[in-house]
Design a protein around this motif. Structure first.
Motif, PDB file in Angstrom:
ATOM      1  N   GLY A  73     -11.348  -1.603  35.398  1.00  0.00           N
ATOM      2  CA  GLY A  73     -12.813  -0.429  35.324  1.00  0.00           C
ATOM      3  C   GLY A  73     -12.936  -0.193  36.914  1.00  0.00           C
ATOM      4  O   GLY A  73     -14.307   0.672  37.639  1.00  0.00           O
ATOM      5  N   LYS A  74     -11.648   0.258  37.802  1.00  0.00           N
ATOM      6  CA  LYS A  74     -11.977   1.525  39.096  1.00  0.00           C
ATOM      7  C   LYS A  74     -11.304   2.173  38.995  1.00  0.00           C
ATOM      8  O   LYS A  74     -12.004   3.389  39.531  1.00  0.00           O
ATOM      9  CB  LYS A  74     -10.231   0.526  40.029  1.00  0.00           C
ATOM     10  N   LEU A  75     -10.971   2.955  37.496  1.00  0.00           N
ATOM     11  CA  LEU A  75     -10.712   4.951  37.449  1.00  0.00           C
ATOM     12  C   LEU A  75     -11.812   4.931  36.505  1.00  0.00           C
ATOM     13  O   LEU A  75     -12.189   4.883  35.420  1.00  0.00           O
ATOM     14  CB  LEU A  75      -9.513   4.789  36.710  1.00  0.00           C
ATOM     15  N   THR A  76     -11.765   7.144  36.723  1.00  0.00           N
ATOM     16  CA  THR A  76     -12.656   7.427  35.843  1.00  0.00           C
ATOM     17  C   THR A  76     -11.891   7.634  34.622  1.00  0.00           C
ATOM     18  O   THR A  76     -10.296   7.512  34.781  1.00  0.00           O
ATOM     19  CB  THR A  76     -13.484   9.011  36.206  1.00  0.00           C
ATOM     20  N   ASP A  77     -12.458   8.023  34.005  1.00  0.00           N
ATOM     21  CA  ASP A  77     -12.269   8.402  32.099  1.00  0.00           C
ATOM     22  C   ASP A  77     -10.866   9.890  32.737  1.00  0.00           C
ATOM     23  O   ASP A  77      -9.188   9.842  32.227  1.00  0.00           O
ATOM     24  CB  ASP A  77     -12.415   8.475  31.158  1.00  0.00           C
ATOM     25  N   LYS A  78     -11.199  10.457  33.431  1.00  0.00           N
ATOM     26  CA  LYS A  78     -10.401  12.266  33.772  1.00  0.00           C
ATOM     27  C   LYS A  78      -9.085  11.569  34.481  1.00  0.00           C
ATOM     28  O   LYS A  78      -8.097  11.819  34.793  1.00  0.00           O
ATOM     29  CB  LYS A  78     -10.916  12.883  34.857  1.00  0.00           C
ATOM     30  N   GLN A  79      -9.305  10.019  35.778  1.00  0.00           N
ATOM     31  CA  GLN A  79      -8.316   9.787  36.179  1.00  0.00           C
ATOM     32  C   GLN A  79      -7.427   9.448  35.586  1.00  0.00           C
ATOM     33  O   GLN A  79      -6.277   9.262  35.663  1.00  0.00           O
ATOM     34  CB  GLN A  79      -8.994   8.668  37.490  1.00  0.00           C
ATOM     35  N   ARG A  80      -7.941   8.157  34.811  1.00  0.00           N
ATOM     36  CA  ARG A  80      -6.901   7.397  33.830  1.00  0.00           C
ATOM     37  C   ARG A  80      -5.912   8.414  32.754  1.00  0.00           C
ATOM     38  O   ARG A  80      -4.407   8.468  32.850  1.00  0.00           O
ATOM     39  CB  ARG A  80      -7.567   6.871  33.142  1.00  0.00           C
ATOM     40  N   ARG A  81      -6.555   9.813  32.500  1.00  0.00           N
ATOM     41  CA  ARG A  81      -5.566  10.834  31.623  1.00  0.00           C
ATOM     42  C   ARG A  81      -4.833  11.560  32.885  1.00  0.00           C
ATOM     43  O   ARG A  81      -3.402  11.309  32.164  1.00  0.00           O
ATOM     44  CB  ARG A  81      -6.944  12.147  31.270  1.00  0.00           C
ATOM     45  N   ASN A  82      -5.138  11.721  33.958  1.00  0.00           N
ATOM     46  CA  ASN A  82      -4.595  12.460  35.354  1.00  0.00           C
ATOM     47  C   ASN A  82      -3.200  12.066  35.475  1.00  0.00           C
ATOM     48  O   ASN A  82      -2.093  12.246  35.467  1.00  0.00           O
ATOM     49  CB  ASN A  82      -4.930  13.139  36.618  1.00  0.00           C
ATOM     50  N   TYR A  83      -2.948  10.380  35.651  1.00  0.00           N
ATOM     51  CA  TYR A  83      -2.705   9.256  36.153  1.00  0.00           C
ATOM     52  C   TYR A  83      -1.617   8.530  34.966  1.00  0.00           C
ATOM     53  O   TYR A  83      -1.200   7.993  35.150  1.00  0.00           O
ATOM     54  CB  TYR A  83      -3.079   8.485  37.021  1.00  0.00           C
ATOM     55  N   GLY A  84      -2.176   8.752  33.446  1.00  0.00           N
ATOM     56  CA  GLY A  84      -1.176   8.167  32.374  1.00  0.00           C
ATOM     57  C   GLY A  84      -1.490   7.362  32.323  1.00  0.00           C
ATOM     58  O   GLY A  84      -0.538   6.293  32.052  1.00  0.00           O
ATOM     59  N   VAL A  85      -2.388   6.571  32.748  1.00  0.00           N
ATOM     60  CA  VAL A  85      -2.938   5.134  32.497  1.00  0.00           C
ATOM     61  C   VAL A  85      -3.401   4.412  31.077  1.00  0.00           C
ATOM     62  O   VAL A  85      -4.032   4.857  30.230  1.00  0.00           O
ATOM     63  CB  VAL A  85      -3.962   5.152  33.770  1.00  0.00           C
ATOM     64  N   THR A  86      -2.463   3.368  31.088  1.00  0.00           N
ATOM     65  CA  THR A  86      -2.135   3.433  29.230  1.00  0.00           C
ATOM     66  C   THR A  86      -2.503   1.936  29.058  1.00  0.00           C
ATOM     67  O   THR A  86      -3.523   1.119  28.221  1.00  0.00           O
ATOM     68  CB  THR A  86      -1.545   3.387  28.575  1.00  0.00           C
TER      69      THR A  86
END
Length: 280
Positions: A73-86
């Motif tokens: 719950g720390k990352l934005t949608d953009k950050q999850r996309r940019n860093y490939g967080v699955t």
């Protein structure tokens, strides 16, 4: 979860999440035809990098955590996309399987405080960020801590206030090296970041095992010249790899999606390995 018993010590990898970062950035100037033979890459040219903290037990009865995961719950949608967080962290569930809670962690060792290592140190509760490991002493180098609080134009993208402000009262820093407990040592290396450090564990028979953080984030980075484009001081990383990567010595990993720990011979061939389970 994967567990490695080495002597009377136990290392347990917790579910801290997963990122997928650009392979070119992770291998710097090394041509892709070379590095893709050693580490898998997807159609987006991303490589899988786990962010799985290592629970270390068997030293003076303390529960020690190395790194903290990507958080939840720390990352934005953009950050999850940019860093490939699955996947994000599920540290509480992982610790529960070991009969522990976050309150039972006594010590957290941070090789450095980049977001993919430090996001798991704090969490949101009632609209406020609070420590995840409320009873732990958190160790990082003095150099790292100072830059974290005053990042430059490059490092401000990875040193985030929300990862250090809630836990600053728990932090202890050191200059060049520190013996945390008997058999647990941190040494300042620089390289990946100016304040980067490694963790050395000494077993009963004197054998040493190492986590050298993002100086060697995966087994595929064994070659001293294979350094990251993310490294702030690549020549320092090369020097430190030459210094610390020795044959017939165990090295364990936070990011590697294939192996938990590896040992090489004098020719750089893997002689022993602890594989990562396909599913946590």
């Amino acid at each position: 979860m994967d567990q490695w018993k080495v002597g009377t010590k136990t290392l347990t990898w917790l579910d801290g999440g997963v990122t997928h970062m650009d392979g070119g950035a992770m291998f710097g100037v090394v041509p892709k035809p070379l590095w893709e033979k050693k580490y898998p890459v997807n159609e987006k040219n991303q490589i899988e990098l786990r962010t799985e903290p290592i629970l270390v037990q068997g030293f003076d009865g303390k529960n020690i955590l190395i790194e903290s995961g990507i958080g939840a719950g720390k990352l934005t949608d953009k950050q999850r996309r940019n860093y490939g967080v699955t996947e994000e962290s599920q540290i509480e569930k992982s610790l529960a399987k070991e009969g522990l809670t976050t309150a039972d962690i006594n010590i957290v060792l941070m090789t450095h405080m980049h977001f993919d290592h430090a996001c798991g140190l704090s969490r949101w509760e009632d609209g406020k960020l609070i420590p995840v490991f409320e009873n732990a002493i958190i160790y990082t180098s003095e150099t790292e801590w100072n830059e974290l609080k005053n990042p430059n134009i490059r490092s401000q993208n990875t040193y985030w206030n929300e990862n250090w402000e809630p836990i600053q009262h728990q932090v202890k820093t050191f200059k060049e090296e520190i013996e945390i407990l008997n058999g647990v040592r941190m040494v300042h290396t620089g390289g990946h970041s100016d304040g980067h450090s490694l963790v050395e564990l000494t077993l009963e028979d004197g054998e040493k095992v190492y986590h050298i953080g993002d100086i060697m984030p995966t087994h595929a980075h064994h070659n001293p010249l294979w350094v990251l484009a993310y490294d702030d001081y690549p020549m320092t990383s090369i020097f430190q790899k030459q210094k610390w990567i020795q044959p017939n010595t165990w090295y364990f990993f936070y990011h590697d999606c294939i192996y938990r720990a590896v040992k090489w011979d004098e020719n750089g061939a893997i002689t022993e390995r602890i594989p990562r389970s396909p599913k946590m």
